[in-house]
Design a protein around this motif. Structure first.
Motif, mmCIF file in Angstrom:
data_model
loop_
_atom_site.group_PDB
_atom_site.id
_atom_site.type_symbol
_atom_site.label_atom_id
_atom_site.label_comp_id
_atom_site.label_asym_id
_atom_site.label_seq_id
_atom_site.Cartn_x
_atom_site.Cartn_y
_atom_site.Cartn_z
ATOM 1 N N ASP A 15 0.862 -1.184 0.000
ATOM 2 C CA ASP A 15 0.000 0.000 0.000
ATOM 3 C C ASP A 15 0.900 1.237 0.000
ATOM 4 O O ASP A 15 1.338 1.712 1.052
ATOM 5 C CB ASP A 15 -0.905 -0.018 1.231
ATOM 6 C CG ASP A 15 -1.901 1.131 1.266
ATOM 7 O OD1 ASP A 15 -1.707 2.117 0.517
ATOM 8 O OD2 ASP A 15 -2.862 1.048 2.049
ATOM 9 N N VAL A 16 1.183 1.758 -1.184
ATOM 10 C CA VAL A 16 2.173 2.823 -1.316
ATOM 11 C C VAL A 16 1.722 4.098 -0.615
ATOM 12 O O VAL A 16 2.543 4.840 -0.061
ATOM 13 C CB VAL A 16 2.499 3.087 -2.808
ATOM 14 C CG1 VAL A 16 3.491 4.233 -2.943
ATOM 15 C CG2 VAL A 16 3.072 1.849 -3.453
ATOM 16 N N GLU A 17 0.426 4.391 -0.626
ATOM 17 C CA GLU A 17 -0.051 5.594 0.066
ATOM 18 C C GLU A 17 0.194 5.494 1.566
ATOM 19 O O GLU A 17 0.596 6.473 2.204
ATOM 20 C CB GLU A 17 -1.532 5.812 -0.230
ATOM 21 C CG GLU A 17 -1.787 6.284 -1.652
ATOM 22 C CD GLU A 17 -3.156 6.923 -1.815
ATOM 23 O OE1 GLU A 17 -3.656 7.520 -0.852
ATOM 24 O OE2 GLU A 17 -3.705 6.820 -2.909
ATOM 25 N N ALA A 18 -0.039 4.317 2.132
ATOM 26 C CA ALA A 18 0.222 4.121 3.562
ATOM 27 C C ALA A 18 1.708 4.221 3.858
ATOM 28 O O ALA A 18 2.119 4.809 4.870
ATOM 29 C CB ALA A 18 -0.331 2.764 4.013
ATOM 30 N N ARG A 92 13.364 -5.123 -5.337
ATOM 31 C CA ARG A 92 12.822 -6.310 -4.666
ATOM 32 C C ARG A 92 11.864 -5.933 -3.550
ATOM 33 O O ARG A 92 11.202 -6.787 -2.983
ATOM 34 C CB ARG A 92 13.955 -7.180 -4.106
ATOM 35 C CG ARG A 92 14.883 -7.729 -5.182
ATOM 36 C CD ARG A 92 15.785 -8.834 -4.663
ATOM 37 N NE ARG A 92 16.599 -8.391 -3.544
ATOM 38 C CZ ARG A 92 16.567 -8.905 -2.325
ATOM 39 N NH1 ARG A 92 15.731 -9.893 -2.029
ATOM 40 N NH2 ARG A 92 17.369 -8.450 -1.384
ATOM 41 N N TRP A 93 11.842 -4.667 -3.200
ATOM 42 C CA TRP A 93 11.021 -4.209 -2.085
ATOM 43 C C TRP A 93 10.426 -2.837 -2.414
ATOM 44 O O TRP A 93 10.952 -2.084 -3.238
ATOM 45 C CB TRP A 93 11.869 -4.087 -0.809
ATOM 46 C CG TRP A 93 13.152 -3.377 -1.070
ATOM 47 C CD1 TRP A 93 13.346 -2.045 -1.298
ATOM 48 C CD2 TRP A 93 14.450 -3.977 -1.213
ATOM 49 N NE1 TRP A 93 14.662 -1.774 -1.553
ATOM 50 C CE2 TRP A 93 15.359 -2.930 -1.506
ATOM 51 C CE3 TRP A 93 14.907 -5.284 -1.089
ATOM 52 C CZ2 TRP A 93 16.708 -3.179 -1.693
ATOM 53 C CZ3 TRP A 93 16.252 -5.522 -1.281
ATOM 54 C CH2 TRP A 93 17.139 -4.471 -1.568
ATOM 55 N N SER A 136 10.239 13.950 -0.623
ATOM 56 C CA SER A 136 10.188 12.531 -0.303
ATOM 57 C C SER A 136 9.141 11.869 -1.180
ATOM 58 O O SER A 136 8.224 12.522 -1.676
ATOM 59 C CB SER A 136 9.885 12.301 1.183
ATOM 60 O OG SER A 136 8.611 12.794 1.527
ATOM 61 N N TYR A 137 9.297 10.577 -1.369
ATOM 62 C CA TYR A 137 8.350 9.822 -2.189
ATOM 63 C C TYR A 137 8.419 8.354 -1.782
ATOM 64 O O TYR A 137 9.382 7.910 -1.147
ATOM 65 C CB TYR A 137 8.679 9.969 -3.682
ATOM 66 C CG TYR A 137 10.019 9.405 -4.081
ATOM 67 C CD1 TYR A 137 10.163 8.076 -4.475
ATOM 68 C CD2 TYR A 137 11.166 10.194 -4.053
ATOM 69 C CE1 TYR A 137 11.397 7.557 -4.815
ATOM 70 C CE2 TYR A 137 12.401 9.687 -4.398
ATOM 71 C CZ TYR A 137 12.517 8.362 -4.790
ATOM 72 O OH TYR A 137 13.745 7.843 -5.120
ATOM 73 N N ALA A 138 7.389 7.607 -2.167
ATOM 74 C CA ALA A 138 7.359 6.158 -1.969
ATOM 75 C C ALA A 138 7.186 5.498 -3.325
ATOM 76 O O ALA A 138 6.464 6.013 -4.186
ATOM 77 C CB ALA A 138 6.233 5.760 -1.029
ATOM 78 N N LEU A 139 7.839 4.349 -3.531
ATOM 79 C CA LEU A 139 7.810 3.672 -4.825
ATOM 80 C C LEU A 139 7.539 2.183 -4.613
ATOM 81 O O LEU A 139 8.226 1.523 -3.828
ATOM 82 C CB LEU A 139 9.143 3.861 -5.552
ATOM 83 C CG LEU A 139 9.150 3.545 -7.047
ATOM 84 C CD1 LEU A 139 8.361 4.597 -7.825
ATOM 85 C CD2 LEU A 139 10.580 3.487 -7.571
ATOM 86 N N GLY A 160 11.253 -1.520 2.751
ATOM 87 C CA GLY A 160 10.435 -2.520 3.410
ATOM 88 C C GLY A 160 10.985 -3.918 3.221
ATOM 89 O O GLY A 160 12.086 -4.115 2.673
ATOM 90 N N PRO A 161 10.228 -4.914 3.646
ATOM 91 C CA PRO A 161 10.675 -6.301 3.493
ATOM 92 C C PRO A 161 10.765 -6.699 2.025
ATOM 93 O O PRO A 161 10.009 -6.207 1.187
ATOM 94 C CB PRO A 161 9.582 -7.103 4.220
ATOM 95 C CG PRO A 161 8.379 -6.210 4.210
ATOM 96 C CD PRO A 161 8.909 -4.816 4.293
ATOM 97 N N ALA A 162 11.700 -7.581 1.711
ATOM 98 C CA ALA A 162 11.850 -8.058 0.335
ATOM 99 C C ALA A 162 10.617 -8.865 -0.064
ATOM 100 O O ALA A 162 10.208 -9.786 0.644
ATOM 101 C CB ALA A 162 13.109 -8.893 0.201
ATOM 102 N N ILE A 163 10.032 -8.500 -1.197
ATOM 103 C CA ILE A 163 8.876 -9.214 -1.732
ATOM 104 C C ILE A 163 9.328 -10.293 -2.715
ATOM 105 O O ILE A 163 8.734 -11.358 -2.804
ATOM 106 C CB ILE A 163 7.924 -8.222 -2.454
ATOM 107 C CG1 ILE A 163 7.545 -7.064 -1.519
ATOM 108 C CG2 ILE A 163 6.698 -8.939 -2.972
ATOM 109 C CD1 ILE A 163 6.780 -7.481 -0.295
ATOM 110 N N ASN A 164 10.392 -9.996 -3.457
ATOM 111 C CA ASN A 164 10.910 -10.925 -4.459
ATOM 112 C C ASN A 164 12.385 -11.194 -4.209
ATOM 113 O O ASN A 164 13.051 -10.452 -3.482
ATOM 114 C CB ASN A 164 10.727 -10.334 -5.873
ATOM 115 C CG ASN A 164 9.273 -10.007 -6.164
ATOM 116 O OD1 ASN A 164 8.416 -10.878 -6.115
ATOM 117 N ND2 ASN A 164 8.996 -8.744 -6.465
#
Length: 214
Positions: A15-18, A92-93, A136-139, A160-164
């Motif tokens: 959830d990039v907005e969060a 990856r995150w 600042s930004y989130a990706l 954040g945690p690695a997703i891949n």
């Protein structure tokens, strides 16, 4: 740094907005309390868990200030050297970044299937930003982007945690693309090549002090 990371442990990093909302609060707190960065940097040479995670490349240094193995969250400082130009890539995150010094041109590309058969020549930027001090930004981890940084640009990164276990790198000049993998799949030799030396960490800490960032 644990108090900075604590509220981020329960985040949905898809959830990039969060992520953007929560990490902005963390960045604001760090900006108002430079001593937290100074304290973390001064303690870093004596931390055998973090120093092996710090990396040095010809055009980029990555300093890991905090690692939370349970959640997979890390706080890093990125210091960009001369001639820093990214190839388009994803991550990856999911991560968030805050610019402390300098600026960079940030290209974000349209949707594409992430595989090595991608036609790199068809990549087109759909959003171009100039990330400057205070921005600042989130990706999201699936987003394809590339950065061209001014020398001496410094950013804080909360990942954040690695997703891949891998991410795709695309070279527009050659038309080639390839997968790159996380540290757990690196050879000891490759890991040693990019590990930051104590001398380099000392130099960067002095530079950050001269730039009044800590």
């Amino acid at each position: 740094m644990g108090t900075i990371v604590e509220p981020l442990r329960t985040l949905d990093w898809n959830d990039v907005e969060a992520v953007d909302s929560a990490t902005r609060k963390a960045f604001d707190h760090l900006a108002g309390n430079k001593y937290l960065l100074r304290r973390a940097l001064n303690a870093l040479p004596h931390n055998p868990d973090l120093t092996p995670l710090c990396e040095h490349y010809d055009i980029l240094d990555k300093i890991v200030l905090h690692d939370d193995p349970e959640s997979g969250i890390r706080l890093r400082l990125h210091i960009f050297g001369p001639d820093y130009i990214d190839r388009p890539h994803n991550h990856r995150w999911t991560y968030a970044s805050n610019i402390l010094r300098g600026e960079y041109r940030h290209r974000i590309y349209g949707e594409a299937k992430l595989n090595t058969s991608i036609d790199v020549s068809m990549l087109r930027a759909v959003h171009v930003r100039h990330e400057q001090v205070g921005a600042s930004y989130a990706l999201h981890h699936s987003a394809i982007h590339a950065v061209v940084a001014e020398p001496g640009t410094v950013s804080l990164v909360l990942r954040g945690p690695a997703i891949n276990d891998r991410f795709l790198v695309m070279d527009a000049k050659t038309g080639q693309s390839w997968w790159q993998y996380g540290a757990t799949q690196e050879s000891l030799e490759d890991a040693a090549k990019k590990r930051m030396s104590p001398q380099r960490l000392e130099e960067l800490t002095a530079l950050l002090g001269e730039w009044n960032l800590i």
